[in-house]
Design an enzyme around this catalytic site. Structure first.
Site, mmCIF file in Angstrom:
data_model
loop_
_atom_site.group_PDB
_atom_site.id
_atom_site.type_symbol
_atom_site.label_atom_id
_atom_site.label_comp_id
_atom_site.label_asym_id
_atom_site.label_seq_id
_atom_site.Cartn_x
_atom_site.Cartn_y
_atom_site.Cartn_z
ATOM 1 N N HIS A 64 -23.712 -14.356 116.936
ATOM 2 C CA HIS A 64 -22.383 -15.485 117.756
ATOM 3 C C HIS A 64 -23.307 -16.905 117.272
ATOM 4 O O HIS A 64 -23.010 -17.509 117.743
ATOM 5 C CB HIS A 64 -24.068 -15.720 118.895
ATOM 6 C CG HIS A 64 -24.601 -14.366 119.624
ATOM 7 N ND1 HIS A 64 -26.154 -13.279 119.163
ATOM 8 C CD2 HIS A 64 -24.180 -13.298 120.420
ATOM 9 C CE1 HIS A 64 -25.974 -12.015 120.233
ATOM 10 N NE2 HIS A 64 -24.745 -12.288 121.081
ATOM 11 N N HIS A 94 -29.264 -22.796 112.434
ATOM 12 C CA HIS A 94 -27.986 -21.780 112.928
ATOM 13 C C HIS A 94 -26.877 -22.868 114.073
ATOM 14 O O HIS A 94 -27.522 -24.035 113.734
ATOM 15 C CB HIS A 94 -28.298 -20.403 114.069
ATOM 16 C CG HIS A 94 -28.670 -21.129 115.858
ATOM 17 N ND1 HIS A 94 -29.964 -21.119 115.669
ATOM 18 C CD2 HIS A 94 -28.457 -21.454 115.927
ATOM 19 C CE1 HIS A 94 -30.306 -20.791 116.530
ATOM 20 N NE2 HIS A 94 -29.148 -21.211 117.241
ATOM 21 N N HIS A 96 -23.736 -24.122 116.437
ATOM 22 C CA HIS A 96 -22.759 -24.200 117.972
ATOM 23 C C HIS A 96 -22.111 -25.211 117.603
ATOM 24 O O HIS A 96 -22.052 -26.011 117.236
ATOM 25 C CB HIS A 96 -23.825 -24.143 119.024
ATOM 26 C CG HIS A 96 -25.033 -24.195 119.204
ATOM 27 N ND1 HIS A 96 -24.912 -22.169 120.072
ATOM 28 C CD2 HIS A 96 -26.213 -24.017 119.081
ATOM 29 C CE1 HIS A 96 -26.252 -22.260 120.399
ATOM 30 N NE2 HIS A 96 -27.265 -22.995 119.271
ATOM 31 N N HIS A 119 -29.252 -26.433 114.656
ATOM 32 C CA HIS A 119 -30.518 -25.645 115.657
ATOM 33 C C HIS A 119 -31.628 -25.191 114.935
ATOM 34 O O HIS A 119 -31.129 -24.293 114.013
ATOM 35 C CB HIS A 119 -31.010 -24.782 116.700
ATOM 36 C CG HIS A 119 -29.879 -25.263 117.834
ATOM 37 N ND1 HIS A 119 -29.738 -24.281 118.740
ATOM 38 C CD2 HIS A 119 -29.793 -26.201 118.756
ATOM 39 C CE1 HIS A 119 -29.202 -25.424 120.071
ATOM 40 N NE2 HIS A 119 -29.525 -26.326 120.142
ATOM 41 N N THR A 199 -31.412 -20.311 123.897
ATOM 42 C CA THR A 199 -29.853 -20.999 124.831
ATOM 43 C C THR A 199 -28.767 -19.603 124.852
ATOM 44 O O THR A 199 -28.365 -19.525 125.431
ATOM 45 C CB THR A 199 -29.382 -22.052 124.074
ATOM 46 O OG1 THR A 199 -28.838 -21.629 122.999
ATOM 47 C CG2 THR A 199 -29.703 -22.921 123.894
HETATM 48 S S1 BO1 Z 1 -32.112 -21.202 120.563
HETATM 49 O O1 BO1 Z 1 -32.016 -22.331 119.314
HETATM 50 O O2 BO1 Z 1 -32.492 -21.807 122.530
HETATM 51 N N1 BO1 Z 1 -29.738 -21.202 120.473
HETATM 52 C C1 BO1 Z 1 -32.184 -19.798 119.795
HETATM 53 C C2 BO1 Z 1 -31.710 -18.549 121.137
HETATM 54 C C3 BO1 Z 1 -31.991 -17.555 120.329
HETATM 55 C C4 BO1 Z 1 -32.956 -17.217 119.473
HETATM 56 C C5 BO1 Z 1 -33.665 -18.445 118.940
HETATM 57 C C6 BO1 Z 1 -33.171 -19.757 118.874
HETATM 58 N N2 BO1 Z 1 -33.418 -16.360 119.184
HETATM 59 C C7 BO1 Z 1 -33.030 -15.258 119.016
HETATM 60 C C8 BO1 Z 1 -33.797 -13.973 119.789
HETATM 61 C C9 BO1 Z 1 -33.010 -12.235 119.670
HETATM 62 C C10 BO1 Z 1 -31.983 -11.782 119.691
HETATM 63 C C11 BO1 Z 1 -31.814 -13.192 118.872
HETATM 64 C C12 BO1 Z 1 -29.601 -13.495 119.160
HETATM 65 O O3 BO1 Z 1 -31.933 -15.107 119.254
HETATM 66 O O4 BO1 Z 1 -35.112 -13.693 120.116
HETATM 67 O O5 BO1 Z 1 -34.202 -11.967 120.070
HETATM 68 O O6 BO1 Z 1 -31.698 -11.590 120.112
HETATM 69 O O7 BO1 Z 1 -29.047 -14.325 119.689
HETATM 70 ZN ZN ZN Z 2 -29.105 -22.587 119.195
#
Ligand code: BO1
Ligand code: ZN
Length: 257
Positions: A64, A94, A96, A119, A199
């Site tokens: 993603h 990561h 976006h 993030h 998110t």
């Molecule tokens: S974010 O910073 O809110 N965009 C964000 C979103 C997802 C995660 C961390 C930060 N973590 C992980 C989940 C996993 C999942 C993966 C998918 O995202 O804790 O379980 O498989 O992207």
């Molecule tokens: Zn994020």
């Protein structure tokens, strides 16, 4: 020989999954209505180790997004202070982005969308792992907003140059002692803080957000590199931001330091 490319593996559980976001009342991202924030004073934020990674880093296509982790995971950067009641440990970074430079940020400010958002995900140190902390609502995300600029941002080079190498689910390892320096200036600026969710994935709630007010410049050419990544569905990832969610009475604090 700067890069060391490895085949994609599942060591970090980054295998692409179906997006099964839970519905909730404290979701992220949100639009920050700056005239509707509460001014707060907190002790300064202390980011210890973010600006001098001592170990190799791993940059990879997570399905993603493009993600950076410290290889080995020892001596991870720590953060304290500000609104934090205890110490948090750095887990991953990561990005976006969007289909064009006018969108891509997850958070918006007074309805304004920006080109991209980074993030830095952290967990409460006492839980010892990201997974344990997530189960206990012990996550913190630092958000950094990128604004499109004619100026090529030299400090982004280490993130963007390896993208072609990892675009089809590959890992790349490299030594980059100061790979997070890019975020240093914005980290000393004012920020917004509120309680929200992840998110992507299950969109788990109970996540503390700190969104820095100072934007980081990025050129259109640099943004276009992100869109060359391949997503888990086999197509190029032209866009990977979630739409803004309802505030539902939550209070957003504005913190000046
Ligand atoms: S974010 O910073 O809110 N965009 C964000 C979103 C997802 C995660 C961390 C930060 N973590 C992980 C989940 C996993 C999942 C993966 C998918 O995202 O804790 O379980 O498989 O992207
Ligand atoms: Zn994020």
């Amino acid at each position: 020989d700067y890069f060391e490319v490895e085949p994609f593996d599942d060591r970090f559980g980054q295998k692409p999954k179906e997006n099964k976001c839970k519905v909730g009342r404290q979701q992220s991202p949100i639009d920050i209505d700056t005239f509707n924030t509460v001014w707060k004073e907190y002790p300064p934020l202390h980011m210890n180790g973010h600006w001098n990674f001592k170990h190799k880093v791993l940059l990879f296509n997570e399905g993603h997004t493009i993600m950076l982790k410290e290889k080995g995971g020892v001596n991870r950067p720590k953060i304290t202070g500000g609104p934090l009641r205890e110490q948090y440990t750095f887990e991953q970074l990561h990005f976006h982005w969007g289909p064009n430079p006018s969108m891509g940020s997850e958070h918006t400010i007074n309805g304004q969308t920006y080109a991209a958002e980074a993030h830095m995900v952290h967990y409460q140190s006492r839980y010892g792992s990201y997974k344990k902390a997530k189960e206990n609502k012990g996550l913190l995300v630092l958000g950094y907003i990128f604004q499109v600029s004619d100026h090529f941002n030299e400090e982004l080079r280490d993130f963007i140059d390896p993208i072609p190498l990892v675009s089809r689910f590959k890992n790349v390892t490299f030594s980059a002692p100061d790979i997070l320096k890019l975020f240093k200036k914005a980290s000393n600026a004012c920020y917004y803080t509120y309680t929200g969710s992840l998110t992507t994935g299950d969109c788990a709630e109970g996540v503390l957000w700190i969104l820095f007010n100072q934007t980081i410049p990025i050129s259109p050419q640099q943004l276009s590199q992100f869109r060359k990544m391949y997503g888990s569905n086999g197509d190029t990832l032209r866009s990977n931001f979630r739409e803004t969610q309802r505030l539902n009475g939550r209070q957003v604090e504005f913190v000046t330091s």
